[in-house]
Enzyme design. Structure first.
Site, PDB file in Angstrom:
ATOM      1  N   ASP A 346       0.945  -1.030  -0.040  1.00 46.60           N
ATOM      2  CA  ASP A 346       0.016  -0.018  -0.021  1.00 46.60           C
ATOM      3  C   ASP A 346       0.899   1.250  -0.001  1.00 46.60           C
ATOM      4  O   ASP A 346       2.069   1.182   0.219  1.00 46.60           O
ATOM      5  CB  ASP A 346      -0.523  -0.070   1.080  1.00 46.60           C
ATOM      6  N   ASP A 717      -1.122  -1.227   6.282  1.00 42.00           N
ATOM      7  CA  ASP A 717      -1.503  -0.830   7.868  1.00 42.00           C
ATOM      8  C   ASP A 717      -2.741  -0.951   8.050  1.00 42.00           C
ATOM      9  O   ASP A 717      -3.345  -0.331   8.958  1.00 42.00           O
ATOM     10  CB  ASP A 717      -0.903   0.683   7.718  1.00 42.00           C
ATOM     11  N   ASP A 721      -6.519  -2.547   3.354  1.00 40.41           N
ATOM     12  CA  ASP A 721      -5.699  -3.564   2.963  1.00 40.41           C
ATOM     13  C   ASP A 721      -5.918  -4.964   3.719  1.00 40.41           C
ATOM     14  O   ASP A 721      -5.301  -5.893   3.411  1.00 40.41           O
ATOM     15  CB  ASP A 721      -4.265  -3.250   3.682  1.00 40.41           C
TER      16      ASP A 721
END
Length: 1052
Positions: A346, A717, A721
């Site tokens: 990400d 995080d 995700d």
């Protein structure tokens, strides 16, 4: 299906719904044994062990005592079962602690202290600050006058930012003393695991409200395992309890994961099985190789756990700001980290800090902050604010109130903002610094202070930002003049196309592009005045859509689109999200190690590209080349995909010099209609930027690479995700300092694990071959040279301890690994454990078996020799060889390793002296007599010399004349000299079982193979050469689908 929850009804729900007892146990007392055995025997290796053990029961084909066979087998499986039982018992203790926690619940109109497990659906539960939420609750009251509370949801989505929750509108204004008497019904769907959705309706019974339906959303709930923060108290109605909560529905006992090394060991076990079948057919004996292979299983499991602990204990793998160390939550897949080929990362919060700073803006075509890089210090903007410029005031008003931020007044009088996202926090604080201060929110009334005057707005409706809509909507009413205004903010493609006819948006498009080129996050702000009758008509439809239980989110979005048109675009904001320290260096190091990077982000294309450039993800022009896959239709995406595929097939540039870029729209079409072609592109490409992608698309991309048998690691995080992370075996959430340090551990882990696996097969095969040779001189009678006790001791004790300390061995120092990270390519290519290396150990075991057998037979096979003497001499020779083999394969000695290797040799004699002193042992006085004979020690010397001499000579030849890259670095370490270049590491050839079917395209003959259009939104983009690029010093880049490197890709 739906359920009706009657509030504060002590009897109606007891029989319909489960209580709040949670259970995360994998087993019960009754199913533990059969379920555990089923899981253990689901692997081929364990099935093989069981088959061999059963054959040992047939006395006609084996001379070995079945007790020596079944004893270790039962012991090994008992150890594994005990570990599972212990883990399950710890889960039981955790459940017990949660179930017996005391909570406040209303029973018969009185608040009582009860255990959490006794909560029932419909009960009113009271929480105090910092309490853990025991079940899924619908809020009905809080200590905050505005009906707000704050919860920490890290246990659900990994996000540490506090979330705001609010009581339903129907419960606003109910006195504290009346909350425990409230009555009503909640209509909600049956339990599910979607933590972001709760579509329900609330109806309170008189006298509280006149039976009006009040829609409920996830904002009106607090879910199990969240924590109440910054709120004195809150109370809610239990709607889901026990294992039917959203967390309970989504949690589960993780299934055992099969690593690449385990899969290889299964294959090697199959080869051993075939070999044994041949032996059985020829000689009629079998079964002696299995015992230590099973002991290897336990040894390898222990080594994996130790390596995971090494990651936990590493003092350099730590977040220095928070002091939080790294933690390996799965101890079974340590060596898989050393074989990672793709990292899916990400952007926000992973590559960047997720600390947003308002930098620039464009209001009504005027740019602010371009000169100094900080709009908050731009004199032009400050003067416009002071002069109450209408355009600027409107722009700042939207910045201040088009959000879900809650203002909190501190004890000192300062205003603090509680925001659910860093973007909203940055915008509201920037507006406050520009004298548009969001002062207070009381129920639905907002107060804004602008240049000393207070303006009040009533919030009529709010539709929060979603990844699908990519914009937020707030309808407010100006309390001064009664005007109803729609405010909106969102991505440029979600706002600019809806501008009113005639508004010039070119300046805003240019602003978005300019800010994106600087790597800034952009949002467009707009508003529209609504007529009273237009709003009233829309409000009825919105209320109806908000109260439906089926497809509520889709219906609300459809209704909102009726208002989202004819916007007056006010301007564009630009927010900076800085890179984390050390990210470019970390990516460069891992890139040199042959690891490929894909960035998956929801940000705008140009923003993602600029971040990729700044963090060394891709090379800048003119060396770097970005290939764009775009289009809104199938034909457009097809043509774009064809062009990119042609370029990727012929390029010979460095991995980061050529990357493809795809947005969410084109990705959706490619995955749906051109999946095979996109899969080929995924195999060819080592760098990709996927922008404007949704969480579900992230998960699809991860699944795509997994289907091609690539070892893939996801870094995120939490939050959006989660879906991507759940698709993977290997998952990390690393800060920048940990990335480079991790690589040192990876090589050490895989090297030693590979040695342990192959050595365990080797030492077992030595005994097996000796038995085979002995069968020839014993008339193929099936007589065993070794007794059962000696075999068991050899496998379980004599040769296992030295191997376990291999966890301390280092092939290379940390400094050398960091200087030459390309060495990790050895792990990826499977050079450390594969059929070829196993064949080498197989040959060594055959040679050592011949040496031990021939020398032992010639020295002790005479008429006066006892069978036990011959057996002990052969066994002693094997033990001596094992000690020297382990010593030869050890690269860095420690005192503990010396004690394990040579101390184990001494322990062999001590144990056998003790056994020889026991008359009933069957080996009475054997070891005493042997040790007094000079011929015994001469025999041991000859076995070691004959067995290790050729091995040493071969090792010297390889180190001197044909050294591997690891050997070269090891020699440089010993000599203390630097290594400037190691030449090329060629990829390990792999066969492709299923060829990827490309698009049916033909390359134009007139087309130059080294030219591709630059990434540009302009249809008249120029063409530029890719450039030859510079190859890696360590290994030569080449096409991933070349004839020397193909991949097994499953058909999708």
């Amino acid at each position: 299906m739906k359920r009706y929850v009657y509030i504060n009804d002590d009897e109606s729900s007891h029989e319909l719904f489960c209580d709040n007892r949670i259970s995360n146990r994998k087993y019960t007392v009754l199913n533990f044994l059969p379920k555990n055995l089923w899981e253990q025997f689901s692997r081929f290796m364990n099935q093989y062990f069981l088959l061999i053990a059963c054959l040992q029961l047939w006395s006609l084909i084996t001379p070995v005592n079945p007790a020596s066979t079944w004893g270790p087998l039962i012991f090994i499986f008992a150890v594994s079962a005990s570990k599972e039982a212990w883990d399950d018992y710890n889960r039981h203790l955790s459940d017990k602690k949660a179930n017996e926690k005391l909570v406040w619940v209303v029973r018969q109109g009185i608040r009582k202290h009860i255990q959490a497990q006794d909560i029932h659906v419909g009960n009113i539960v009271w929480l105090r600050e910092n309490d853990e939420v025991p079940c899924d609750l619908v809020l009905i009251g809080t200590s905050d006058p505005q009906g707000l509370c704050y919860v920490e949801t890290s246990a659900l989505d990994g996000e540490i930012d506090l979330k705001t929750r609010v009581i339903p509108a129907a419960c606003m204004g109910i006195d504290f003393e009346l909350l425990h008497k409230i009555k009503g019904v909640i209509e909600c769907p049956n339990p599910d695991k979607d933590i972001r959705r709760f579509d329900a309706n609330l109806r309170l019974f008189p006298p509280f409200i006149d039976n009006d339906v009040c829609p409920l959303t996830i904002k009106n709930t607090i879910l199990q395992s969240c924590y109440l923060r910054n709120t004195e108290w809150a109370c809610g109605v239990a709607v889901h309890t026990g294992n039917e909560t959203k967390l309970g529905m989504s949690r589960g006992i993780p299934e055992p994961k099969l690593t690449a090394m385990d899969a290889m060991i299964d294959k090697l076990t199959g080869a051993i099985f075939v070999f044994q079948i041949v032996v059985v057919m020829v000689l009629g004996i079998a079964g002696n190789v299995w015992k230590d292979t099973e002991a290897r299983k336990v040894s390898l499991d222990l080594v994996k756990s130790l390596y995971a602990k090494f990651i936990d204990w590493d003092s350099e793998m730590i977040d220095y700001e928070t002091g939080i160390p790294s933690h390996a939550t799965n101890t079974a897949i340590s060596e898989d980290l050393g074989q990672v080929e793709y990292i899916m990362t990400d952007k926000t919060g992973t590559l960047t800090e997720n600390r947003m700073i308002f930098r620039r803006c464009c209001i009504s075509g005027v740019f602010y902050g371009n000169e100094g890089g900080d709009a908050l210090k731009d004199t032009k903007l400050l003067n416009a604010v002071a002069g109450s410029s209408p355009d600027v005031v409107q722009f700042l008003t939207v910045m201040a109130i088009c959000n879900t931020v809650i203002p909190i007044k501190s004890k000192t009088g300062a205003i603090l903002y509680k925001a659910q996202s860093q973007d909203e926090d940055a915008l509201v604080n920037a507006a406050a610094q520009l004298h548009m201060v969001y002062v207070n929110k009381n129920a639905n009334i907002l107060e804004i202070r602008c240049n000393g005057s207070v303006i009040k707005y009533e919030v009529l409706e709010t539709l929060e930002f979603t990844s699908d809509r990519k914009r937020m909507l707030v309808v407010v009413k100006d309390c001064q003049n009664g005007k109803i205004v729609l405010l909106s903010k969102g991505a440029d493609e979600a706002i600019l196309p809806y501008a009113y006819a005639g508004q010039q948006t070119r300046t805003f498009i240019e602003a978005v592009e300019q800010y994106a080129q600087l790597g800034l996050r952009t949002l467009c702000l707009a508003w529209r005045e609504l007529k009273e009758d237009e709003y009233q008509e829309w409000s009825l439809m919105f209320k109806e859509a908000s109260s439906t239980l089926v497809d509520r989110e889709w219906r609300i979005a459809e209704v909102c689109q009726r208002l989202e048109h004819d916007f007056e675009v006010l301007g564009v904001t630009a927010i900076e999200d800085r890179l984390q320290d050390g990210v470019p260096e970390t990516i460069e190091t891992l890139r040199k190690a042959g690891i490929n990077f894909w960035m998956l982000t929801g940000d705008k294309q140009n923003t993602a590209i600029q971040i990729a450039l700044s963090c060394n993800f891709i090379s800048p022009e003119p060396k770097g080349q970005l290939l764009l896959i775009d289009g809104k239709t199938e034909d457009e995406v097809c043509r774009s995909l064809e062009r990119v595929l042609l370029t990727m097939r012929i390029t010979s540039s460095e991995p980061k010099d050529v990357a493809f870029v795809v947005d969410g729209w084109a990705l959706e079409i490619a995955l749906k209609h051109y999946r095979k072609a996109f899969t080929e592109l995924a195999i060819l490409s080592r760098t990709a930027i996927c922008c404007r992608v949704t969480p579900s698309q992230k998960a699809q991309l991860v699944e795509l690479l997994k289907s091609c048998d690539y070892r893939t690691l996801a870094i995120g995080d939490g939050g959006n995700d989660v879906r991507m992370i759940h698709k993977l075996i290997s998952v990390l959430a690393l800060v920048e300092e940990k990335g480079c340090r991790l690589q040192e551990q990876l090589i050490i882990v895989l090297e030693s694990s590979a040695f342990l696996s192959q050595y365990s097969f080797y030492k077992s095969l030595v005994i097996c071959f000796i038995q085979i040779f002995f069968s020839f001189i014993s008339g193929v009678s099936g007589t065993s040279l070794f007794n059962s006790v000696s075999l068991m001791a050899y496998n379980v004790f004599y040769t296992s301890v030295p191997v376990l300390v291999s966890v301390l061995d280092k092939d290379l120092s940390e400094g050398t690994v960091m200087q030459h990270p390309q060495i990790l390519f050895y792990c990826q290519a499977g050079r450390l454990l594969n059929p070829s290396t196993f064949a080498g150990w197989f040959g060594r075991s055959l040679f050592h078996a011949i040496v031990v057998f021939v020398i032992t037979i010639h020295a002790y096979a005479y008429e006066k020799s006892e069978m036990e003497e011959l057996s002990m001499v052969a066994l002693s020779g094997c033990i001596w060889l094992q000690a020297f083999v382990v010593a030869l394969e050890t690269n860095s000695f420690t005192i503990l390793q010396h004690l394990a290797i040579w101390g184990n040799l001494v322990a062999f004699y001590v144990i056998n002296w003790i056994i020889s002193a026991i008359p009933a042992s069957g080996m009475y006085t054997i070891m005493f007599r042997l040790c007094r004979q000079p011929s015994y020690w001469i025999t041991m010397f000859l076995i070691v010399a004959a067995g290790m001499g050729p091995v040493l000579a071969l090792k010297y030849f390889r180190y001197t004349y044909r050294p591997s890259k690891i050997n070269t670095l090891q020699q440089a370490e010993r000599m203390g000299g630097p290594i400037l270049s190691l030449g090329n590491i060629e990829p390990q050839p792999r066969s492709m079982e299923k060829e990827v079917s490309p698009l049916s395209i033909t390359q134009p003959k007139s087309r130059s193979p080294v030219y591709e259009p630059l990434l540009s939104d302009s249809p008249n983009s120029s063409r530029r050469s890719l450039g030859s690029g510079t190859p890696f010093d360590f290994f030569q880049s080449q096409s991933r689908l070349s004839s020397s490197y193909s991949r097994n890709c499953k058909d999708n």
